[in-house]
Motif scaffolding. Structure first.
Motif, PDB file in Angstrom:
ATOM      1  N   VAL A 176      60.965 -27.145  41.081  1.00  0.00           N
ATOM      2  CA  VAL A 176      61.105 -28.119  39.989  1.00  0.00           C
ATOM      3  C   VAL A 176      60.002 -27.912  38.956  1.00  0.00           C
ATOM      4  N   ALA A 177      60.396 -27.506  37.771  1.00  0.00           N
ATOM      5  CA  ALA A 177      59.517 -27.363  36.614  1.00  0.00           C
ATOM      6  C   ALA A 177      60.433 -27.217  35.402  1.00  0.00           C
ATOM      7  N   ALA A 178      59.859 -27.192  34.216  1.00  0.00           N
ATOM      8  CA  ALA A 178      60.684 -27.063  33.014  1.00  0.00           C
ATOM      9  C   ALA A 178      59.820 -26.614  31.845  1.00  0.00           C
ATOM     10  N   ARG A 179      60.487 -26.294  30.745  1.00  0.00           N
ATOM     11  CA  ARG A 179      59.804 -25.911  29.515  1.00  0.00           C
ATOM     12  C   ARG A 179      60.496 -26.631  28.354  1.00  0.00           C
ATOM     13  N   MET A 273      57.838 -19.953  35.653  1.00  0.00           N
ATOM     14  CA  MET A 273      56.505 -19.924  35.065  1.00  0.00           C
ATOM     15  C   MET A 273      55.496 -19.509  36.133  1.00  0.00           C
ATOM     16  N   LEU A 274      54.401 -18.925  35.691  1.00  0.00           N
ATOM     17  CA  LEU A 274      53.400 -18.374  36.612  1.00  0.00           C
ATOM     18  C   LEU A 274      52.024 -18.912  36.244  1.00  0.00           C
ATOM     19  N   TRP A 275      51.256 -19.327  37.267  1.00  0.00           N
ATOM     20  CA  TRP A 275      49.868 -19.726  37.040  1.00  0.00           C
ATOM     21  C   TRP A 275      49.076 -19.469  38.312  1.00  0.00           C
ATOM     22  N   GLU A 276      47.752 -19.491  38.181  1.00  0.00           N
ATOM     23  CA  GLU A 276      46.907 -19.066  39.288  1.00  0.00           C
ATOM     24  C   GLU A 276      45.919 -20.147  39.713  1.00  0.00           C
ATOM     25  N   SER A 277      45.247 -19.899  40.841  1.00  0.00           N
ATOM     26  CA  SER A 277      44.345 -20.888  41.428  1.00  0.00           C
ATOM     27  C   SER A 277      42.955 -20.881  40.807  1.00  0.00           C
ATOM     28  N   SER A 278      42.535 -19.784  40.172  1.00  0.00           N
ATOM     29  CA  SER A 278      41.211 -19.754  39.538  1.00  0.00           C
ATOM     30  C   SER A 278      41.144 -20.780  38.416  1.00  0.00           C
ATOM     31  N   ARG A 279      39.933 -21.267  38.164  1.00  0.00           N
ATOM     32  CA  ARG A 279      39.719 -22.197  37.063  1.00  0.00           C
ATOM     33  C   ARG A 279      38.627 -21.653  36.159  1.00  0.00           C
ATOM     34  N   PRO A 280      38.895 -21.442  34.850  1.00  0.00           N
ATOM     35  CA  PRO A 280      40.186 -21.670  34.199  1.00  0.00           C
ATOM     36  C   PRO A 280      41.215 -20.640  34.646  1.00  0.00           C
ATOM     37  N   TYR A 281      42.495 -20.986  34.517  1.00  0.00           N
ATOM     38  CA  TYR A 281      43.552 -20.095  35.001  1.00  0.00           C
ATOM     39  C   TYR A 281      44.349 -19.507  33.843  1.00  0.00           C
ATOM     40  N   ILE A 282      44.985 -18.384  34.114  1.00  0.00           N
ATOM     41  CA  ILE A 282      45.951 -17.812  33.185  1.00  0.00           C
ATOM     42  C   ILE A 282      47.332 -18.337  33.570  1.00  0.00           C
ATOM     43  N   TYR A 283      48.203 -18.537  32.587  1.00  0.00           N
ATOM     44  CA  TYR A 283      49.566 -18.957  32.885  1.00  0.00           C
ATOM     45  C   TYR A 283      50.525 -18.262  31.936  1.00  0.00           C
ATOM     46  N   LEU A 284      51.751 -18.090  32.378  1.00  0.00           N
ATOM     47  CA  LEU A 284      52.795 -17.430  31.615  1.00  0.00           C
ATOM     48  C   LEU A 284      54.078 -18.232  31.737  1.00  0.00           C
ATOM     49  N   ARG A 285      54.797 -18.350  30.632  1.00  0.00           N
ATOM     50  CA  ARG A 285      56.133 -18.947  30.671  1.00  0.00           C
ATOM     51  C   ARG A 285      56.934 -18.412  29.499  1.00  0.00           C
ATOM     52  N   SER A 286      58.241 -18.467  29.605  1.00  0.00           N
ATOM     53  CA  SER A 286      59.107 -17.896  28.578  1.00  0.00           C
ATOM     54  C   SER A 286      59.634 -18.981  27.641  1.00  0.00           C
ATOM     55  N   THR A 287      60.302 -18.541  26.580  1.00  0.00           N
ATOM     56  CA  THR A 287      60.980 -19.436  25.651  1.00  0.00           C
ATOM     57  C   THR A 287      62.464 -19.101  25.645  1.00  0.00           C
ATOM     58  N   GLY A 288      63.246 -19.961  25.012  1.00  0.00           N
ATOM     59  CA  GLY A 288      64.684 -19.748  24.991  1.00  0.00           C
ATOM     60  C   GLY A 288      65.108 -18.476  24.295  1.00  0.00           C
ATOM     61  N   ASP A 289      64.307 -17.997  23.353  1.00  0.00           N
ATOM     62  CA  ASP A 289      64.668 -16.759  22.648  1.00  0.00           C
ATOM     63  C   ASP A 289      63.984 -15.531  23.258  1.00  0.00           C
ATOM     64  N   GLY A 290      63.512 -15.647  24.501  1.00  0.00           N
ATOM     65  CA  GLY A 290      63.026 -14.484  25.237  1.00  0.00           C
ATOM     66  C   GLY A 290      61.607 -14.064  24.946  1.00  0.00           C
TER      67      GLY A 290
END
Length: 405
Positions: A176-179, A273-290
């Motif tokens: 369960v997540a969303a953008r 979507m992707l994120w990591e346990s380190s703080r601060p963390y990097i995260y990645l997510r997509s948009t509807g147009d790719g």
């Protein structure tokens, strides 16, 4: 405050979607809301849809503050682990916080579909351990979530490599997540409210607040006044300027977005979507147009001139991190930006009255990595307060936990 640097993608993509008038007359209402970003829009909508006469006041153009720089990862997962919340408070508080955020995702989904055309999509969330030490913390967190019925799956190093081509010790996969496009959602929502009778004003600066037993009077820069039965201060990170007490730490956060990528290149990132346990963390997510949106590299400095200088450097560093994670992925920045970001000591938001002003002035400080999710919850919480009803989150999200006085 100068809240953002660079070229926030939502503002570039959407432009100034709607023009709202400047306040030019004295008004009275049930509830005045200071702030016309995503938080103010969600709260105003909750109140207006339950028959309150609402006036929204924004000193900039609508949604032109932090909302235009938000990266809008909609998660029930809080930056603070449930196990850590349980240790700081108790198990019931941790469960309440996480279950409430889980429910808020479906509420945002329903609203996004009702508003329409806001690039909303459901997705999964992959939270991976950045190192072997963090694997132990994630295992504890996974056990807690699984035990309390949250929709999670444990992925071993081998499963991560086989299914996601990701080299990491382990991960928690949440289903369960969303953008969403936060700028578009807030703008369209405010426009819809205006068409239904809610009064929305931008380029209208509130200079002072005077509280009495029965009302709150707002003095506007141009000499006009707004008298309301209740006031909601929902102008994001600037809301702290109305408080003498320091309740959160401002930082700077950075992000960039690519041009549209081929579906085969984007692969599973199109729906996870992707994120990591380190703080601060990097995260990645997509948009509807790719496109691929990459964020992180938070730092302790909230100095606009410094942030301006750091945007390109931080974007390059984020790109290098993406390349290390996925050597086959061409994730070059098309637009890069940065913005003010604030966190409370426990990662939870602050909604409700502060002793300095009394019960008629309510704050909506949706600080932390779950800003939009928190705002959805805060909308219902603040309506309950105005209607003199109990709400399960009132105490947990209140200033009292910080020793407010």
């Amino acid at each position: 405050m100068d809240l953002k640097s660079g070229y926030p993608f939502w503002a570039v993509k959407n432009g100034l979607m709607y023009a709202f008038p400047q306040l030019d007359a004295d008004l009275s209402c049930d509830v005045a809301v200071i702030g016309a970003g995503i938080t103010g829009a969600l709260i105003a909508n909750e109140l207006a849809s339950h028959s309150f006469d609402v006036v929204v006041l924004e000193k900039r153009d609508v949604c032109w503050g932090s909302t235009s720089a938000s990266t809008a990862l909609l998660q029930y997962e809080i930056d603070t682990h449930a196990t850590d919340i349980a240790k700081r408070y108790d198990q019931a508080s941790a469960k309440l916080a996480y279950q409430s955020c889980l429910h808020a995702i479906s509420e945002i989904e329903a609203l996004a579909h009702q508003v329409g055309n806001v690039d909303f999509a459901n997705c999964k969330s992959l939270y991976y351990a950045s190192n072997r030490v963090d694997r132990l913390r994630l295992a504890e967190e996974f056990a807690w979530r699984e035990n309390h019925g949250f929709p999670v799956r444990w992925l071993s190093r081998k499963a991560l490599k086989d299914e996601y081509q990701l080299t990491a010790p382990a991960a928690i996969l949440s289903t369960v997540a969303a953008r969403v496009d936060p700028y578009r959602l807030a703008s369209r929502l405010l426009r819809q409210m205006q068409q239904q009778g809610t009064r929305v004003f931008d380029r209208t600066l509130v200079e002072s607040i005077k509280v009495s037993d029965h009302s709150v009077q707002l003095s506007i820069e141009n000499g006009r006044t707004v008298r309301a039965k209740h006031l909601v201060i929902a102008n994001g990170y600037e809301a702290q300027t109305w408080l003498k007490q320091s309740v959160a730490k401002n930082r700077s956060s950075y992000a960039y977005i690519t041009d549209p990528l081929d579906k085969r290149e984007l692969s599973w990132l199109a729906h996870t979507m992707l994120w990591e346990s380190s703080r601060p963390y990097i995260y990645l997510r997509s948009t509807g147009d790719g496109r691929l949106l990459v964020g992180g590299e938070d730092d302790e400095h909230d100095i606009p001139s410094r942030r301006d200088r750091m945007v390109e450097r931080k974007a390059a560093k984020l790109q290098r991190k993406v390349t290390r994670l996925f050597p086959q992925l061409q994730a070059k920045p098309a637009f890069a930006w940065a913005g003010t970001f604030a966190e409370t000591i426990d990662g939870l938001p602050l909604f409700g009255p502060h002793p300095h002003y009394g019960p008629r002035v309510l704050f909506a400080l949706a600080y932390g990595g779950n800003g939009i999710t928190y705002s959805m919850l805060g909308a219902g919480l603040l309506r309950a307060h105005i209607e003199n009803r109990a709400h399960p989150l009132s105490e947990l999200f209140s200033f009292s936990r910080l020793g407010a006085k």
